[in-house]
Scaffold this motif. Sequence first.
Motif, short mmCIF file in Angstrom:
data_model
loop_
_atom_site.label_atom_id
_atom_site.label_comp_id
_atom_site.label_asym_id
_atom_site.label_seq_id
_atom_site.Cartn_x
_atom_site.Cartn_y
_atom_site.Cartn_z
N TYR A 52 0.52 -1.47 0.22
CA TYR A 52 -0.09 0.16 -0.21
C TYR A 52 0.59 1.34 -0.06
CZ TYR A 52 0.99 1.09 4.86
OH TYR A 52 1.33 1.77 6.01
N ARG A 54 1.93 5.33 1.62
CA ARG A 54 1.64 5.77 2.85
C ARG A 54 2.52 7.10 1.55
NH1 ARG A 54 4.58 4.26 7.68
NH2 ARG A 54 3.91 6.16 8.38
N LYS A 74 3.38 -5.24 2.90
CA LYS A 74 2.79 -5.63 3.76
C LYS A 74 2.86 -7.56 4.61
CE LYS A 74 -1.99 -3.23 5.40
NZ LYS A 74 -3.00 -3.90 4.63
N CYS A 88 2.53 -4.85 8.88
CA CYS A 88 3.17 -3.75 7.80
C CYS A 88 4.49 -3.58 8.35
CB CYS A 88 2.20 -2.24 7.37
SG CYS A 88 2.66 -1.43 6.50
N ARG A 90 7.63 -1.83 8.97
CA ARG A 90 8.49 -0.73 9.72
C ARG A 90 9.84 -0.37 9.47
NH1 ARG A 90 3.80 -2.39 11.79
NH2 ARG A 90 3.10 -2.42 13.50
N THR A 95 9.90 6.57 9.49
CA THR A 95 9.06 6.96 10.35
C THR A 95 9.14 6.45 11.45
OG1 THR A 95 7.43 8.66 9.67
CG2 THR A 95 7.50 6.35 8.53
N PRO A 97 5.71 4.61 13.15
CA PRO A 97 4.25 4.11 12.48
C PRO A 97 3.21 4.92 13.34
CG PRO A 97 5.24 2.19 13.95
CD PRO A 97 5.96 3.78 14.03
N TRP A 98 2.29 4.36 11.60
CA TRP A 98 1.04 5.76 12.30
C TRP A 98 1.20 7.17 11.44
CZ3 TRP A 98 0.98 2.16 15.87
CH2 TRP A 98 0.67 0.77 15.22
N HIS A 99 2.46 7.62 11.04
CA HIS A 99 3.19 9.26 11.32
C HIS A 99 3.10 9.73 10.12
CE1 HIS A 99 5.22 9.94 15.18
NE2 HIS A 99 3.72 9.06 15.90
N ARG A 100 2.88 11.14 10.09
CA ARG A 100 2.50 11.15 8.49
C ARG A 100 4.10 12.04 7.94
NH1 ARG A 100 -3.72 12.34 7.39
NH2 ARG A 100 -4.50 10.59 8.21
#
Length: 538
Positions: A52, A54, A74, A88, A90, A95, A97-100
Amino acid sequence: MDLHACLPNPEQFNLTHTTITPHVVWLDVESRAGSTHCPTCGTVCARRHSHYTRTLKDLPLLGRRVRWHLTVHKFFCDAPACPQRIFCERLPDVTAPWHRATLRLSAQQRIAAFEAGAESAARILAAVGSTVSPTTLLDRLRRAPPSGNIEPVRWLGLDDWAWRKGKRYGTILVDLERHQVIDLLADRETASVVAWLAQHPEIEVITRDRSTAYQEAATLGAPQAQQIADRWHLLKNVRETLERYLLREYDIFKSIAKTLPLDAVLPVPVCRSEALPSTETSLTPSGMGPPTARQQARFAAVKTKLKAGSSIKAVAREVGVALGTVQKYLHLEQHPGNARARSRPGELAPFIAWLQAQWAAGAQNAAALYTELKTQGYGGGYTAVREYCRQLRLGTPKRPSPWACPSPRTLSWALLDPTTIRTPQVTTLLERCSADHPELTRVTALLQDGWNIFRRTVQTPLRSWLTALTSSGVRELQAFAVGIDRDYDAVQQAIVTPLSNGQVEGQVNRLKTLKRGMYGRASLPLLRSRIQYRSGCA
């Protein structure tokens, strides 16, 4: 430009495409990882499930924002006991996890927020192409790893700081060896400080002011530590003791000041080599004025309740005045009055008599008089001389303002340290008072001894000086001796050791600057983070 080399970990990614627009640089980046560790069980997994994309923000480039289209994979976790079936990969070097945003962008924003505050940092970063909201920057600060002192603390400095002056206070703790703020406490209560000190049994020395709360906290929380009283506060206590005595005897000074002739307080100028600096004339205060009706009523209420046997704290609470005000009124028979607005006679005032004599003798050229005045020590400008000559020509010269008795605070400085405030006016007044009232000379001599002891310019034993204060018969000196004796060991250490609380006072000033820069609304964790960062970078 090779943008692939600018990636945080180039060998980990493929840069497949670059798009440059007037405002944004888009990087299509794909992970090369063929296997990765399961975040739950740590097993190395190589069986891919899917991929996917990001979107990440990165550091700006040439004034343009930089965005990643990052393709990551993944994987299946094949460990039978692991509850994580699909995860997923790392990217800990790029970055979280889940940060933009990339880690390096977050670090840049966090440093800017630490240095300038959220609002200012947001404006600065927007100007360099890294748009971010103040709220996000505050979140960066809250998520910053703690920067507290992890090494043992041997020398500790304690002091209070104001959340709201006169209302609410906290405690700052400073490592004197490393010049770093270790922690901030939300209050200055003894229990809070004791609890913190109990967690640091390695402390050997504690410097502090003469607060009873900190004295008790250091004794209970760190009994193994040597306490040192702050020398600046000791000098301040000496001057305040003399001020309290002068306040009680202030009527004597006012009555003598009224008898001084004008030429005793405004002398005729002498040659340049003997002339006083012009700034000394402007230091002359204007004395004390009468109290207002409200102040007089409060004074009467305080004295009435004290005579009735009420405690000082109860009187302060019932009348609605500060505790220090009640303590000041305790030994006074009448209200001490108010300090009037400072009256500055100007730099020309000491030369008025000379100007009038020259004018009467026929020398009436303002420019020539100004030139002559400069040779006699006059430090003002030509305009003042010209204006006074105009008044003489019109026959309406203004008389110099009458000299008023200095305040007890000013007199205390003049007696203890003549280099600070000792004008001819003050010198004349003090000479007359000393001649007429020998007790003033005796009290001043005793407190000057203490002043020199705490400045470490003499080697007089502290105990013998305290004995002299106790046997003086002056209640202000006796009360001061009792307070010093209660804290004798810490005061003695202040005289014989070089450590003091001066460094802690500097950290308090830094904390005030940070607090005011955030409009006084910062929470304790935010203040702690910023002051620890700033003191660690000093």
